[in-house]
Motif scaffolding. Structure first.
Motif, short mmCIF file in Angstrom:
data_model
loop_
_atom_site.label_atom_id
_atom_site.label_comp_id
_atom_site.label_asym_id
_atom_site.label_seq_id
_atom_site.Cartn_x
_atom_site.Cartn_y
_atom_site.Cartn_z
N GLU A 26 0.93 -1.13 -0.03
CA GLU A 26 -0.05 0.11 0.03
C GLU A 26 0.97 1.19 0.07
N VAL A 30 0.94 3.71 -3.46
CA VAL A 30 0.15 4.71 -3.36
C VAL A 30 1.18 5.95 -3.46
N VAL A 50 -2.56 12.31 2.88
CA VAL A 50 -3.18 10.83 2.51
C VAL A 50 -2.18 9.93 2.92
N SER A 53 -2.79 10.07 7.21
CA SER A 53 -4.13 9.45 7.86
C SER A 53 -3.96 8.08 8.02
N PHE A 54 -3.22 7.34 7.02
CA PHE A 54 -3.29 5.88 7.03
C PHE A 54 -2.48 5.56 8.22
N SER A 89 -10.41 0.36 1.10
CA SER A 89 -10.15 0.46 -0.18
C SER A 89 -10.99 0.54 -1.45
N CYS A 92 -11.89 4.26 -1.26
CA CYS A 92 -10.72 5.22 -1.78
C CYS A 92 -10.76 5.44 -3.16
N LEU A 101 -10.39 11.27 0.16
CA LEU A 101 -9.39 10.34 0.06
C LEU A 101 -8.60 10.10 1.65
N ARG A 105 -8.80 6.76 3.55
CA ARG A 105 -7.55 6.19 3.95
C ARG A 105 -7.57 6.02 5.65
N GLN A 108 -9.00 2.73 5.80
CA GLN A 108 -7.89 1.45 5.66
C GLN A 108 -6.92 1.38 6.58
N PHE A 167 -6.18 0.89 -5.54
CA PHE A 167 -6.96 0.56 -4.15
C PHE A 167 -7.98 -0.99 -4.48
#
Length: 487
Positions: A26, A30, A50, A53-54, A89, A92, A101, A105, A108, A167
């Motif tokens: 990922e 990305v 982006v 945040s994940f 996913s 996204c 997004l 995320r 995710q 995604f």
């Protein structure tokens, strides 16, 4: 009846590797696609969020899911984690703006917060210490393969179809992994049905989120407010854990010497390795004047060294012991970091690559030894929480390292009187071979600043070694097949 674990363990392991592959690929895939995504969706000022945040959601929820895996079993938590990750996913791919997004995320990241620690816990349940080292080496190779395949696959998807598929490609992989866990992972130990500390889980999530938001943009009004809010939530969390019947974070577990020292070691090693991955490519491109491809090579050898070190460590556990393998890794990390403080404008990228390889080998030895040590320090009912604590420490180290070492770079640039800013650096990276007077000034300022940053990486690596010396020898526990696949 024949030994049921050995009949279906390879199928469970295949499910573990598939689920971890989704998490591993990922980041790189990305990263490859984000310039095109941002070009279509706009809001470039939110670009970094982006990724942040994940990582924020993953780190904040890791401990929560590790605890749930102990109280409610590994399989249901894994299935929920995969389901949440696949939902994120799917969403996204339908994102209509960068803020949407970022929100998806986050979803995710919550799923990843369950998948990564519980996958490692399942391996700890099913395999003996002699087998587990070898398996950990295979899992490390998943990350290595993903780092190489991610940019390639991302480039193909962007070039031939919609970016949404970077995604959506997770969906068939995740469904296969979920089917494997559902069919082959059956837990023999009755679930205790302990109450879930919802208040503690929420406060821990908010505390970690506040800390990570604060480190993402140091000095801003948002970061200051986030830091104060995070501190307040952390204080409330500690108060809650003292009174909870079954706390999310058992302080007594964290304070056990093998776990406390191992987690502290991987936290600082995470800080050191994020310094390498963040700043070495910048040095190779902007100071040495090499291409992005050459800069990528200097990191690729680190990715090669990591699973190689983990595999060698696995074979050495039985002969030399866990602590010896951990210490060897802790020695190799600063040994590789010394290379970067010796770099100069005329250095060869092969020299940088050699240091990167040594650090990768060290991380392979260190990380696999640390995770096995914390797992062998506890029984089945605490293995999920202990594994999650180690994953949490490494992720937190990466987040803190990015902020601290970024601050060191800023200090270095400030020493040049503010004549250099990030626009100058960006322009230099785009035209690495430029030789104008202005570019020469920027290159010299950046070289000095990155040199200071590499000294900070070396200091962090030395602290890693000192902490590793405090890790005690841990004797292997007898195997209890608590989550054995049924025949």
């Amino acid at each position: 009846m024949p030994n049921p674990p050995k009949l279906r363990r390879p199928l469970v392991l295949a499910s573990v590797m598939a689920s971890m592959f989704m998490i591993a690929i990922e980041a790189t895939i990305v990263s490859t696609a984000m310039p095109q995504i941002a070009g279509q969706l706009g809001d470039l000022h939110l670009y970094s969020w982006v990724f942040a945040s994940f990582l924020l959601a993953q780190t904040a929820t890791t401990m929560v899911f590790g605890k749930l895996a102990d109280s409610h079993g590994r399989r249901p938590v894994m299935l929920w984690g995969i389901g949440i990750f696949l939902l994120g996913s799917l969403l996204c791919g339908f994102a209509w703006s960068i803020p949407s997004l970022i929100a998806f995320r986050l979803v995710q990241g919550v799923g990843a917060g369950a998948i990564q620690p519980v996958s490692l816990t399942v391996v700890g349940d099913l395999y003996s210490i002699e087998e587990r080292g070898r398996i950990q080496g295979w899992l490390a190779s998943v990350w290595g393969i993903s780092s190489v395949a991610g940019p390639l696959v991302g480039g193909i998807i962007i070039g031939r179809t919609s970016w949404a598929w970077i995604f959506w490609m997770n969906i068939p992989i995740g469904l296969l992994a979920a089917a494997g866990f559902w069919r082959f992972l059956h837990e023999a130990v009755p679930q205790e049905g302990r109450p879930v500390d919802v208040a503690g889980a929420l406060l821990l999530t908010l505390a970690v989120a506040g800390l990570m938001v604060a480190t993402n943009d140091p000095g801003s009004a948002l970061s200051i407010a986030s830091l104060l809010g995070g501190i307040a939530c952390a204080a409330a969390f500690l108060w809650q854990e003292r009174r909870a019947a079954d706390p999310v974070l058992d302080i007594r577990l964290w304070l056990r010497r093998p776990i406390a020292t191992s987690n502290a070691t991987v936290l600082f090693s995470g800080m050191a390795i994020i310094g390498l991955t963040t700043f070495l490519p910048m040095y190779v491109q902007a100071v040495l004047g090499r291409s992005a491809l050459v800069a990528g090579f200097t990191l690729t050898v680190m990715v090669f060294g990591w699973p190689l070190g983990a595999t060698i460590a696995a074979r050495a556990f039985g002969r030399f012991g866990l602590r010896a393998c951990l210490l060897l890794g802790a020695v190799l990390v600063p040994a590789g970091a010394v290379t970067f403080v010796l770099l100069g404008p005329g250095s060869s990228p092969w020299f940088a690559g050699a240091g990167s390889l040594v650090m990768g080998l060290g991380m392979g030895f260190l990380s696999v030894s640390a995770i096995v040590i914390v797992q062998e320090s506890v029984g089945w009912s605490e293995r999920g929480a202990s594994t999650a604590s180690n994953v949490f420490s490494r992720n937190l180290g990466s987040a803190l390292g990015a902020a601290v070492l970024g601050g060191v770079l800023n200090i270095g640039l400030a020493r040049h009187g503010g004549d250099v800013d990030y626009d100058d650096i960006r322009r230099l990276l785009e035209h690495g071979g430029a030789t104008t007077t202005i570019d020469g000034t920027v290159r010299a300022a950046l070289e000095g600043s990155l040199h200071l940053t590499f000294w900070a990486v070396l200091a962090t690596a030395v602290i890693t070694l000192l902490l590793a010396l405090l890790v005690p020898q841990v004797a292997p526990r007898a195997r209890v097949t608590a989550a054995a696949p049924a025949d």
